[in-house]
Design an enzyme around this catalytic site. Structure first.
Site, short mmCIF file in Angstrom:
data_model
loop_
_atom_site.label_atom_id
_atom_site.label_comp_id
_atom_site.label_asym_id
_atom_site.label_seq_id
_atom_site.Cartn_x
_atom_site.Cartn_y
_atom_site.Cartn_z
N CYS A 42 38.60 21.02 48.38
CA CYS A 42 37.22 21.21 48.86
C CYS A 42 37.22 22.29 49.93
O CYS A 42 38.19 22.48 50.65
CB CYS A 42 36.61 19.90 49.34
SG CYS A 42 37.53 19.01 50.61
N SER A 78 41.54 18.89 51.44
CA SER A 78 40.61 19.78 52.15
C SER A 78 41.26 21.13 52.36
O SER A 78 42.49 21.23 52.45
CB SER A 78 40.27 19.19 53.52
OG SER A 78 41.31 19.46 54.45
N ASP A 79 40.46 22.17 52.44
CA ASP A 79 41.02 23.43 52.89
C ASP A 79 41.50 23.22 54.34
O ASP A 79 41.11 22.27 55.01
CB ASP A 79 39.98 24.55 52.79
CG ASP A 79 40.66 25.92 52.66
OD1 ASP A 79 41.85 26.04 53.04
OD2 ASP A 79 40.01 26.87 52.19
N CYS A 80 42.37 24.12 54.79
CA CYS A 80 43.10 23.82 56.01
C CYS A 80 42.20 23.91 57.25
O CYS A 80 41.55 24.93 57.47
CB CYS A 80 44.32 24.72 56.10
SG CYS A 80 45.39 24.35 54.69
N ALA A 96 39.52 22.25 57.50
CA ALA A 96 38.11 22.05 57.12
C ALA A 96 37.56 20.76 57.73
O ALA A 96 36.39 20.72 58.14
CB ALA A 96 37.96 22.01 55.60
#
Ligand SMILES: *[C@@H]1O[C@H](CO)[C@@H](O)[C@H](O)[C@H]1NC(C)=O
Ligand SMILES: *[C@@H]1O[C@H](CO)[C@@H](O)[C@H](O)[C@H]1NC(C)=O
Length: 706
Positions: free
Chosen positions: A236, A265-267, A269
């Site tokens: 995401c 999750s993207d880092c 995020a």
């Protein structure tokens, strides 16, 4: 610690279930688990740790695991991956970045490439140098030419990105029904294509997207990647979609991950989802943000550098998320590992893979992805360069700088062939010149301008040629000798070059990877023939003033001219443009009428959009002087323009009902009655018309937001 729920029992049931068939409880007195710590009632329960850098779960014997590994165009330098200083595992094949491999419009080649990447990745894993999860591929459509990460994607077209993603995932994960070679991740879900647009950043941008654009443009690549190709994981994105940060958006996360993929999750995020400066401020605390993400279906939180690591245990103690959400997260994460043979021991499938022999595939992909944009007077190929009777001046910052060819998320290539080295190896008298011709030009500025352009965390402000480089080209074009311009990178507007009569030819190589220099020289000299197509519209530089990067709409309205070849009409070069060293004609035969009810009624697919449509058989005839590949692109036109694009060397265009469907205002895919015209080639070389009769049919009903 006592109020922290023990985790992992579900996992264990999954991994070891059946060991005690029929038993209600594992036999902790005499069964195989009796000496496992899971049967040790005195062992303390363990805290949930849904973070990318997991310390593992000692009670379950699960060791530390780094979920974050990257391989967008080859195994990359990245957290989870340990490279050797020399010898084996000091190098991995670095293919062209996706914008170049995408330009080949060849799904079979993409699958072959991703098979090599997955094989090398698995060899790193087997050697204890990487982990099984790779956050690859990036399939967000390249919506705006300024996007700093556009080159990580296969281009601007949703269908193209869907096909590329599916082929990439099949290659990475392999086609074995039981065991995946490695785990692929479709990213970034969803509508992520902005790093920094005015006051908006990727950490706080709220993408306002209509349901129609979501269903038609932003989401199809993810449907293909997750539903059809069954990537085991989805990432995401940082941005919000219509007010809800993507990683806290259960509407999207739960509807997409229908095959029980885990979502990461993207880092950082989740950090920016909470009350962090510069973020969404969607929740009043970090713990509440963690809870919102876990509840929505984000199972693992990548933490890179910003703020502190997300603390799932603290959030759980504060009752920010439920035991059910935690169980789901554990099952989905580790189910992926089960399916990739993590628990299968030394004899498991793919455990024998070591450093692989990949021969010349990287060169083939680079050649297949290089686009001939202009070729006045059939100047290219220069077939008499290598006989020593002519010499060539090679000028520019990347002519002998191979590291510029790789693009973001790179690893170490086994070698790096720049154009000057390649030319010399071919026996060409090549003068690499930067001095006199560049006098008065600040080349360091040109280099840094170009270097800064395509990059994570920064978008460009301009898509014009950097002034310093343009000035060099203008001076060269004034010398009365033919000039061939070879472009790296993604978008720059070639309009100023097109008015220079001595700029005879323009090649675009994007980010061609470790063999980019040889690929370009092979094409220039005619050893290889160009057949690639531009995977994105070349917009005039003024476009950036007409279309705010934050405007997500595809369709034009008022002064806003819309996006992509479907809607934007004043391209310098259109999507799909690409010249050849020869000419082609196409002939075809096709039935004139189909009944929608017959098409849908005879289909055995679970999802109607996947029903096959009658294959279109084409005969491509090379009417010119040289052998060449040819990609048959099909563009559907009708009352509403709509693309179907496919690649076929000279055989048949295999399409499905989705290719004919249009998306209505509620996001539903509908097969409408009417006359359809398929335009073959760009520019059109042949066309096919047919009629669909009967009554319209809904192929895919879009789930509506609550
Ligand atoms: C292709 O055909 C056109 C029109 O006949 C001609 O001008 C052009 O030179 C041909 N291209 C090649 C490479 O033969
Ligand atoms: C296209 O070729 C296939 C395989 O040869 C054949 O089965 C099919 O009927 C052909 N389609 C048309 C429309 O001619």
């Amino acid at each position: 610690m006592s109020n922290i729920a023990p985790v992992g029992l579900l996992l264990l049931a999954y991994a070891l279930g059946g060991a005690e068939a029929g038993a209600r409880y594992p036999d902790c007195s005499n069964g195989p688990l009796k000496s496992n710590v899971v049967c040790d009632t005195s062992a303390a329960p363990e805290a949930p740790r849904q973070v990318s850098n997991s310390p593992g779960f000692s009670k379950l014997g699960l060791s530390a695991y780094q979920w974050w590994n990257e391989a967008l165009h080859g195994v990359a330098h990245n957290r989870g991956i340990t490279w050797a200083n020399s010898g084996s595992f000091s190098a991995a094949t670095q293919f062209p970045q996706a914008i170049t491999s995408g330009a080949a419009f060849d799904d079979g080649l993409v699958e072959q490439m991703a098979t090599v990447i997955g094989t090398e990745a698995r060899a790193f894993v087997n050697a204890g140098r990487a982990h099984l999860d790779f956050w690859t591929p990036n399939i967000n459509p390249f919506r705006d030419p300024r996007w700093g990460r556009g080159h990580e994607t296969p281009g601007e077209d949703a269908l193209r990105n869907k096909k590329f993603g599916e082929a990439f995932v099949r290659g990475m994960q392999g086609n074995d029904p039981k065991t995946r070679r490695v785990i692929a991740t479709c990213k970034h879900f969803a509508a992520y294509d902005l790093e920094r647009g005015g006051s908006a950043t990727r950490f706080n941008f709220d993408a306002k997207v209509s349901i129609q654009d979501l269903a038609e443009y932003y989401l199809p690549p993810f449907q293909g990647c997750a539903r059809d190709a069954k990537a085991r994981s989805v990432m995401c994105s940082y941005n919000a979609v219509n007010g809800v940060p993507a990683c806290a958006n259960s509407y999207y996360l739960m509807d997409t991950t229908t095959d029980n993929q885990y979502v990461v999750s993207d880092c950082d995020a989740v950090y920016y989802l909470g009350n962090a400066n510069g973020g969404h401020r969607y929740k009043s605390s970090y713990a509440a943000a963690v809870g919102a993400a876990l509840e929505a279906g984000c199972d693992n939180m990548c933490w890179a550098t910003d703020g502190t690591a997300p603390d799932a245990a603290a959030a759980f103690n504060q009752k920010q998320f439920s035991q059910d959400a935690l169980d789901r997260a554990m099952v989905r994460q580790y189910q992926g590992l089960v399916k990739a043979g993590y628990f299968d021991g030394l004899n498991g499938m793919y455990r024998n893979l070591g450093a692989a022999d990949v021969s010349y595939l990287a060169l083939r992909v680079a050649q297949a992805g290089t686009v001939l944009l202009k070729n006045d007077d059939n100047t290219l190929p220069l077939t008499n360069l290598a006989d020593g009777s002519n010499s060539v001046a090679m000028i520019g910052f990347w002519a002998n700088a191979a590291d510029k060819m790789l693009g973001g998320y790179s690893g170490s290539p086994p070698f790096n062939h720049d154009p000057v080295t390649a030319a010399k190896a071919m026996g060409i008298k090549a003068n690499y010149a930067s001095g006199p011709l560049n006098s008065g030009v600040d080349t360091s500025a040109a280099v840094s301008a170009a270097h800064k352009s395509d990059k994570e965390s920064s978008d460009r402000s301009s898509i014009a040629w950097p002034a310093a480089q343009l000035s060099v080209i203008q001076k060269l074009a004034g010398l009365g000798k033919p000039v061939v311009v070879v472009k790296l990178g993604t978008h720059v507007d070639d309009t100023p070059l097109l008015s220079l009569p001595n700029v005879k030819a323009i090649l675009w190589a994007g980010y061609p990877g470790q063999d980019g220099g040889i690929a370009v020289m092979n094409i220039i000299t005619g050893i290889a023939a160009p057949a690639a197509r531009l995977p994105m519209t070349m917009y005039p530089s003024g476009y950036t003033n007409q279309a705010p990067i934050t405007n997500m709409a595809l369709r034009p309205s008022g002064p806003y001219l819309g996006r992509t070849y479907k809607w934007y009409k004043d391209a310098v070069f259109p999507f799909g443009h690409g010249l050849h060293y020869t000419n082609f004609s196409i002939s075809t035969q096709f039935p004139e009428t189909f009944s929608i009810q017959d098409l849908v009624g005879s289909c055995k697919e679970m999802h109607l959009d996947l029903c096959a449509f009658e294959s279109l058989n084409v005969t491509v005839t090379n009417t010119g002087p040289r052998p060449s590949d040819y990609v048959v692109l099909g563009f559907m036109s009708g009352d509403i323009s709509n693309v179907i694009a496919g690649q076929a060397q000279a055989a048949s265009l295999n399409w499905n009902l989705r290719s004919l469907a249009r998306v209505d205002g509620s996001g539903n895919q509908i097969l409408y009655l009417g006359t359809y015209t398929l335009l073959l080639g760009r520019p059109t070389v042949a066309s096919v018309a047919f009629t669909l009769t009967g009554t319209e049919a809904v192929l895919d009903k879009w789930p509506q937001p609550n």
